[in-house]
Design a protein around this motif. Structure first.
Motif, PDB file in Angstrom:
ATOM      1  N   TRP A 118       0.902  -1.356   0.243  1.00 54.82           N
ATOM      2  CA  TRP A 118       0.137   0.169   0.032  1.00 54.82           C
ATOM      3  C   TRP A 118       0.796   1.134   0.045  1.00 54.82           C
ATOM      4  O   TRP A 118       0.440   2.303   0.001  1.00 54.82           O
ATOM      5  N   GLY A 119       2.162   1.073   0.210  1.00 55.84           N
ATOM      6  CA  GLY A 119       2.984   2.348   0.141  1.00 55.84           C
ATOM      7  C   GLY A 119       2.891   3.407   1.338  1.00 55.84           C
ATOM      8  O   GLY A 119       2.737   2.867   2.460  1.00 55.84           O
ATOM      9  N   VAL A 120       2.536   4.628   0.780  1.00 56.82           N
ATOM     10  CA  VAL A 120       2.381   5.578   1.803  1.00 56.82           C
ATOM     11  C   VAL A 120       0.775   5.498   2.461  1.00 56.82           C
ATOM     12  O   VAL A 120       0.634   6.236   3.289  1.00 56.82           O
ATOM     13  N   ILE A 121       0.026   4.722   1.807  1.00 54.33           N
ATOM     14  CA  ILE A 121      -1.473   5.029   2.127  1.00 54.33           C
ATOM     15  C   ILE A 121      -1.831   3.891   3.116  1.00 54.33           C
ATOM     16  O   ILE A 121      -1.571   2.832   3.278  1.00 54.33           O
ATOM     17  N   ASP A 122      -2.449   4.337   4.413  1.00 53.20           N
ATOM     18  CA  ASP A 122      -2.783   3.587   5.412  1.00 53.20           C
ATOM     19  C   ASP A 122      -4.210   2.863   4.938  1.00 53.20           C
ATOM     20  O   ASP A 122      -5.129   3.251   4.732  1.00 53.20           O
ATOM     21  N   ARG A 123      -4.126   1.443   4.666  1.00 50.29           N
ATOM     22  CA  ARG A 123      -5.108   0.821   4.128  1.00 50.29           C
ATOM     23  C   ARG A 123      -6.604   0.951   4.836  1.00 50.29           C
ATOM     24  O   ARG A 123      -7.790   1.168   4.488  1.00 50.29           O
ATOM     25  N   ASP A 124      -6.637   0.620   6.245  1.00 52.71           N
ATOM     26  CA  ASP A 124      -7.764   0.914   7.159  1.00 52.71           C
ATOM     27  C   ASP A 124      -8.105   2.126   6.999  1.00 52.71           C
ATOM     28  O   ASP A 124      -9.552   2.486   6.798  1.00 52.71           O
ATOM     29  N   GLU A 125      -7.438   3.270   7.054  1.00 51.59           N
ATOM     30  CA  GLU A 125      -7.952   4.693   6.618  1.00 51.59           C
ATOM     31  C   GLU A 125      -8.620   4.889   5.749  1.00 51.59           C
ATOM     32  O   GLU A 125      -9.502   5.554   5.371  1.00 51.59           O
TER      33      GLU A 125
END
Length: 94
Positions: free
Chosen positions: A75-82
């Motif tokens: 997911w790189g810099v993206i927080d999957r849950d958020e």
């Protein structure tokens, strides 16, 4: 929350990639209504902008780029849950 059409497309693709089992280019097009040529450009942009790792897995017997599916492996810099908490509230400007 209002975002640009370009960013909404990226987020729609990320959502489709993460929720669809073995999504092909055609499957992503059906899920997002984004033209297939645009999907390829958006995937390249997502990889660069967000540091996401999206692989194209070629299925056996298929010619290069013709038969296979995409796999989101990082997911790189993206927080999957958020991302999923906020994705449903995204709107494009009118």
């Amino acid at each position: 929350m209002s975002i640009s059409k370009d960013m909404k497309r990226k987020f729609d693709l990320i959502n489709a990639l993460s929720r669809t089992k073995r999504p092909s280019l055609h499957t992503l097009h059906q899920a997002t209504k984004i033209p297939e040529s645009t999907i390829k450009r958006q995937l390249a942009s997502i990889r660069t902008e967000f540091g996401m790792r999206i692989l194209f897995v070629r299925e056996s017997g298929g010619e290069r780029g013709t038969s296979g599916y995409y796999m989101l492996t990082n997911w790189g810099v993206i927080d999957r849950d958020e991302f999923f908490k906020h994705y449903i509230n995204l709107k494009t400007p009118k």
